[in-house]
Structures are given as structure tokens and as C-alpha cells.
Motif scaffolding. Structure first.
Motif, mmCIF file in Angstrom:
data_model
loop_
_atom_site.group_PDB
_atom_site.id
_atom_site.type_symbol
_atom_site.label_atom_id
_atom_site.label_comp_id
_atom_site.label_asym_id
_atom_site.label_seq_id
_atom_site.Cartn_x
_atom_site.Cartn_y
_atom_site.Cartn_z
ATOM 1 N N GLU B 186 0.840 -1.209 0.000
ATOM 2 C CA GLU B 186 0.000 0.000 0.000
ATOM 3 C C GLU B 186 0.875 1.259 0.000
ATOM 4 O OE1 GLU B 186 -3.316 0.407 -0.278
ATOM 5 O OE2 GLU B 186 -4.302 -1.411 0.474
ATOM 6 N N MET B 187 2.063 1.159 0.599
ATOM 7 C CA MET B 187 2.976 2.304 0.568
ATOM 8 C C MET B 187 3.391 2.600 -0.878
ATOM 9 S SD MET B 187 6.563 2.766 2.692
ATOM 10 C CE MET B 187 5.939 2.510 4.354
ATOM 11 N N ILE B 193 0.078 6.290 -7.310
ATOM 12 C CA ILE B 193 -1.092 7.107 -7.677
ATOM 13 C C ILE B 193 -0.799 8.601 -7.661
ATOM 14 C CG2 ILE B 193 -2.780 5.410 -6.863
ATOM 15 C CD1 ILE B 193 -3.225 7.167 -4.389
ATOM 16 N N TRP B 194 0.299 9.043 -6.966
ATOM 17 C CA TRP B 194 0.382 10.468 -6.670
ATOM 18 C C TRP B 194 1.768 11.074 -6.777
ATOM 19 C CZ3 TRP B 194 -3.909 13.340 -6.077
ATOM 20 C CH2 TRP B 194 -3.771 14.635 -5.576
ATOM 21 N N GLY B 224 3.599 7.852 2.992
ATOM 22 C CA GLY B 224 2.419 7.080 2.588
ATOM 23 C C GLY B 224 1.157 7.690 3.181
ATOM 24 N N CYS B 225 1.201 7.994 4.486
ATOM 25 C CA CYS B 225 0.055 8.641 5.145
ATOM 26 C C CYS B 225 -0.209 10.013 4.550
ATOM 27 C CB CYS B 225 0.303 8.782 6.644
ATOM 28 S SG CYS B 225 0.254 7.228 7.549
ATOM 29 N N ASN B 226 0.873 10.712 4.191
ATOM 30 C CA ASN B 226 0.741 12.071 3.663
ATOM 31 C C ASN B 226 -0.012 12.079 2.334
ATOM 32 O OD1 ASN B 226 1.144 14.847 3.554
ATOM 33 N ND2 ASN B 226 3.026 14.612 2.364
ATOM 34 N N VAL B 227 0.357 11.164 1.435
ATOM 35 C CA VAL B 227 -0.351 11.083 0.149
ATOM 36 C C VAL B 227 -1.829 10.782 0.403
ATOM 37 C CG1 VAL B 227 -0.661 9.720 -1.942
ATOM 38 C CG2 VAL B 227 1.647 10.411 -1.255
ATOM 39 N N ILE B 244 -9.229 7.152 -6.452
ATOM 40 C CA ILE B 244 -7.900 6.762 -6.973
ATOM 41 C C ILE B 244 -7.158 5.862 -5.991
ATOM 42 C CG2 ILE B 244 -7.696 8.875 -8.367
ATOM 43 C CD1 ILE B 244 -5.521 9.855 -6.436
ATOM 44 N N LEU B 245 -7.537 5.949 -4.708
ATOM 45 C CA LEU B 245 -6.914 5.085 -3.695
ATOM 46 C C LEU B 245 -7.232 3.620 -3.936
ATOM 47 C CD1 LEU B 245 -7.745 7.319 -0.614
ATOM 48 C CD2 LEU B 245 -5.475 7.001 -1.616
#
Lengths: 364, 364
Positions: B186-187, B193-194, B224-227, B244-245
Motif C-alpha cells: 500500500e505504501m 497514484i500520486w 504514505g500517510c501524507n499522500v 484513486i486510492l
């Protein structure tokens, strides 16, 4: 057709009051922009379904909506997580998606259950209420939805506002007389907490309401919803003001729990609870006329004002300990200080509440 | 200690990243104004409890908090309405009231379950996450909570933001290596995605992350949390951007469902799904390098990029039909159009998705 807007910013919604609204449901959905691309789910109960379900399904079909329906057993026991799970099965099988709407066709139990389905299915879809009881005028405003737990009523739930409420007065004609009376209990409560003029009007129109005279019924429901709507608009999440709507409910919920959710209808339990709150007021030094007037108006409608003698005081007190209104250990009570006006008292002594419960049993 | 604020207006909250945060939990609760008058409820699982529960309980006791704890079996099966009901029993018995806080000590399963308890107990109480997996960096941002239904994952839930998230890096040392790898999936997704720069950083720091080197771990989790936080801040209720997540999740969820939520870890299934999305992109005319680069970075971390050959294509396709991302019957897919950039495509043909699934099985 009367119309009332519940004012909640971008979650505002209309309540329509009128005869034959079920037949117009499809048109009203279209008017409100509810898509016919996604299926609707109607949740109702076994008492209501034979009277109105096929009419409602036909109305939707005529406007091009696909529907699935789910019928729960009548009564409080259907407000359960297992019913929620069953309804979600039906919703998935019917292909409900995030643009779908869940419809509650029934009284408070169906409204609370279907509303919680709408709140939690795919983390929230649209919700429309079609109440078929007088009591449901109360639960149709405010967005409180949820189910019971074996240890406490309404303990698992959400705030989820409907898109609209369709109050078809014709559906009320099939109600048993006892439920009509019990339903009017919450209407009287709305007068007692906020509106002395409404109490005077209720006093004048008691017979018109008990016989479901359309103009009186429409106005009474409108005004009951209106009071609740004003209160909810000012405090949607029950941080302070909204708690006044709990007049009679601390004792009332305990009576329902102890009597096994069967012996007393909700409105009957609340009626006894409101007399208890008025008694408490007098013990706290407010004018004795509050108690006499509260009891008089409730009695005039044929509502009970006394705890059934076989119910146990210790059990009633214990049931109150699980009530949500015990915030941080202290006991919160809504108490009338005049007709049409209440206060929220914190730190009311359990001893005094116990005395009031005992007096309510003995009709002192 | 790093700190990140998830910006959601009056629902904003901080995420703290650091070593030894469990020992500081009581002080952090006090600092954030969480009352010690009402009991706390810690929800955790049988794998996490032996390592960290008593430390957390001690930390709370030292700051004057009363706690109750509930330990669920490890694994996806605990995300159920029956576990919710059990936890509510414990909450009621422990006297949790509307000022109480529910704490998730564990990975995504515990977070989703405890979060839904917090969202629905008394219609919503406070919630704090203490993630103990890398994967949970994803679920700890965004407020999506909920449980599974036998027919579909995450279908019953709510949006409920935490008060704060305490990311104690020390808890990650007890993770099995396979879960470390899967968590990093997920990271990597947040980079894909971003943030192409983050992908370059991940490429450089692969070994540091796999060995849990503290500085790299802290930065990777933070970014990762920031995005995710940026995306969620712009679209809290998943009306558009937030979708998009879901990169890799349409195929990924179907793989988890078909393999019985056991064979593949969530991050592994998502890894395969992301390769599938990149394949889809190439079929739709985007540059083939997207596919090769996506596959290369996931492989470098040791993540799977191929559907296990014994899984059935028809079953995988059927499982997708129950996915929430089928809005109004049409198929929605998140597709990379460059490294660090995706698009949400509507009306993707099921035929093409089927072809991609077949190719993913054969590793074409």
C-alpha cells in the motif's frame, strides 16, 4: 398537502403530509432527483406489508423504478443486528449500489432499522421514510437510526438524515386504537417541551385527533414535527439542547426494558415517564400545577400515568443505569419547569428518582 | 517523533510516528483532552495482545485512565457484526458512555472493527488508532471503518475519523517478514497514484524498508500517510478523487474473496491488482513502460505480480460484480497513465478486464 422543511444546511429535507402520498411516491422520487438507474429497497413489516406494500411497489414501477422488498416481523425485536445482516443480503442480491435508496415503510421500528441499513450499507446510501404510524412523526425527524442490543435499546446506531419523508395520512386509518393513543403521546411531548399554545390546541382537539379527523391530524403531525425540527436544527448531534426531546424517556425506556418491550407501547411508557418528570419537578420545588396539568392532558387522551404495580422498582432503577443519558456517571434528567418549557438537570440524585418511581407505582 | 496533520476541517487529527509511543499513550491522551472520567475500551487481537496490551494498559493506568479490553481472534473473519455485538456487550458492562474512547490496537482488521464500534456505539464515540502493522498506515488515514458481510467485504460501515493515530515503530519489529512485505504494497500504491519522487525514493530504500531501518521506516510511513491524507482531505466521502486510492483493489478484492480471505494477504492481492491495472492501461493505449515499471518495483520488494494458477477466472469475475465500485451497473477502474499518476475510467468493458485477469494468471 402540507410541507415542512427540516432545516439542516446541506442535509435539509422536506416532510410532506397528505392523503394518497403512497400513490404519488414514484413522481415524488423523480421530482427529488432520485435515480431510476439503481434499484430501490423497501423495508417494511408483516403488519404493514399486506395493506400498502403492493401499492407502493406499483407506484414506483409506474415511474420506472426497480424495487426489492424485505418484510421483517412486527415489533421491537426486529431492531437487531441479525435483521440488519439479512437486509444487507437482500440488498446485495438485488444489486443495490451507492446511488440506491433504502425506503422505510412502517413505524418507528422499521424506520430505525432501515435507516441504520441506509447509514451503513456501503458506508451510507440515501434514505426515505414513509411512516405509517402517528408515533413515527417523532422518529421521522432528527436522523437518529439504529438497532437494539440485548442489554440496551438503540445502543448501536448513527445519525443519518433522510432525503425526504412522505406522511400519507391514509395509512393511519388501519392503526389499532391503542396505537393511535400511544402515538399521540410524543405529539403531546412536543407541546410540553416547547409550545404551550400547542398544548392548548391539543386540549381543544383531543377528540378530533383520537378519531383521526384529517385536518386536525395533519396539523398535529405538522406541529409535532415542527417542534422537533426546530430543536434538531439547533443541535443535530445532541450536544445540549436536543436532550430536551428525552422528556419522559429516562423512566420510559427503563419501563420498556423491564416489561420486556411487550407490555407497554413506547408512547405509553413515555407518558408515564413524563408524569414522573413532572413529579420530580415538584420535588425540586417547581409549581405543583405542572404535575397536575401534565397528568390531566395525558389522561384526557387516555394515556397511562402510573407504573403497572407488578413491575419491580429495583429492576427499573437498574435498567436506568444502562441508559445513554448517564453521562460520566452522573444522572441527567429533563424536567418541566412550566407547561411548554423544560430544563436539563445534571446530578439529579438517584435516591430522589427512586422515590418518584415508587410514587408512580402507587399513584401518589 | 514525526507528526502529520490530516486536514479535515473540524475533524482534523494528528498522526504521530515514533519509537515507544505506547508507553506515552496516557500522556498523549491527557494532552489531547480525552477525559479520564469515562472508561476507555481497547480492542486488539490475539496476536498483538501478548506483545503490547499490558504495556498499553499500564501506560493508561499511570495517567489515571480506567480501561476495559477485548481480544478478537486474529484475521479477517473478526470483521463481523457478531464481533461488533460482543464488543458492545463488553462496552456496556464496562460502563462506556458517550464521553468514552474506543482504541484500536492492531492492524487493519482491528482498526476497521473497533472504528465501526466507535462510529456506532451510542451513535458515535471517540476513536484512537494504535496501528501495529505497516499495512495499517493505509487504513489509519481516511476514516473508513466497517465490517464484512458473508457476500462482500467492507459492505457495512461508516466514515468515522479518529481523534489521533499513534504509530509506534517498535511494534513493527514483531511482524512476520511476509507481512512486512505485504504492508509495503500500500505504501508503493501511494507512490504510484500520486508521487513519482516517492517511487524513486522507495526504489532507493527498498532494503532499508524491508529491514525496518527506523529512519527509512518513519519517512516511508509518513509519506504514505501524507499522500493518502492529501487525497482524503480533498474528498472525504469518496465522491470522486478519493476513488484513486482503489488502484489495484477491484481485482485485488476479487482475488481475496475467491481465495477465501486466507491464501493471499491484502497487500499481496493489491500488488497483483496493481499489475492488472497497469496491464489494462497498456491495452487502452498507454505506454508499455507503465506496466514494466509497476511490475519491476513490486517485484523488487518481493511482492507477487501474478494470479495463483489454481484460481478460477469465472469466479474472479463474479466476485467483482459484488464490488462497491460497480456504480449504476457500469464498471469503474483506476488505471495508471504514468508512474505517479492515475485516472478513473468509467465504462471499462468487462471483456477486457477478463482478458487482463487471464493474462495475470499466465504471467503474459
Amino acid at each position: 398537502m402540507r410541507e415542512l422543511t427540516v432545516d439542516l444546511g446541506d442535509r435539509s429535507y422536506p416532510i410532506y403530509f397528505g392523503e394518497g402520498l403512497i400513490q404519488q411516491a414514484g413522481q415524488l422520487f423523480t421530482k427529488h432527483g432520485i435515480t431510476s438507474k439503481s434499484p430501490l429497497l423497501i423495508v417494511t413489516d408483516e403488519h404493514v406489508a399486506p395493506h400498502y406494500l403492493s401499492n407502493l411497489e406499483s407506484a414506483f414501477a409506474a415511474s420506472g423504478y426497480r424495487t426489492a422488498s424485505y418484510i421483517v416481523p412486527a415489533g421491537e425485536k426486529s431492531k437487531s443486528l441479525s435483521q440488519l445482516e439479512e437486509i444487507v443480503t437482500v440488498a446485495l442480491e438485488a444489486g443495490l449500489d451507492r446511488s440506491s435508496t433504502v425506503i422505510a415503510l412502517g413505524g418507528g421500528v422499521v424506520g430505525d432499522l432501515a435507516g441504520f441499513v441506509a447509514a451503513s450499507y456501503m458506508r451510507g446510501v440515501k434514505f426515505v421514510q414513509i411512516p405509517t404510524t402517528i408515533l413515527a412523526h417523532d422518529s421521522s425527524v432528527g436522523g437518529k437510526v439504529g438497532v437494539n442490543h440485548v442489554l440496551a435499546k438503540n445502543i448501536i446506531g448513527a445519525f443519518h438524515q433522510p432525503e425526504m419523508v412522505l406522511y400519507d395520512l391514509n395509512t393511519l386509518r388501519s392503526l389499532p386504537y391503542r396505537e393511535i393513543v400511544a402515538g399521540l403521546s410524543e405529539m403531546i411531548k412536543h407541546g410540553l417541551i416547547w409550545d404551550a399554545e400547542f398544548i392548548a390546541w391539543l386540549d381543544e382537539h383531543t377528540q378530533h385527533l383520537l378519531t383521526l379527523e384529517p385536518e386536525a391530524l395533519s396539523y398535529g403531525l405538522y406541529q409535532g414535527c415542527n417542534v422537533k425540527s426546530i430543536v434538531v436544527s439547533r443541535d443535530e448531534r445532541e450536544n445540549d439542547l436536543r436532550a430536551i426531546l428525552n422528556l419522559g424517556h429516562t423512566i420510559g425506556h427503563a419501563l420498556e426494558a423491564v416489561s420486556g418491550y411487550n407490555e407497554l407501547l413506547h408512547g405509553e411508557a413515555i407518558s408515564i415517564g413524563m408524569v414522573g418528570s413532572a413529579k420530580l419537578a415538584v420535588h425540586l420545588g417547581y409549581d405543583a400545577s405542572i404535575y397536575h396539568e401534565t397528568k390531566r392532558i395525558l389522561s384526557k387522551f387516555g394515556l397511562p400515568t402510573q407504573i403497572p404495580t407488578h413491575l419491580n422498582v429495583d429492576q427499573i432503577m437498574n435498567a436506568m443505569m444502562h441508559d445513554k443519558k448517564f453521562k460520566e456517571g452522573s444522572m441527567v434528567f429533563v424536567v418541566p419547569i412550566a407547561i411548554g418549557q423544560v430544563e436539563i438537570l445534571k446530578d439529579v440524585s438517584a435516591q430522589l428518582v427512586r422515590q418518584v418511581v415508587m410514587e408512580l407505582k402507587e399513584d401518589v
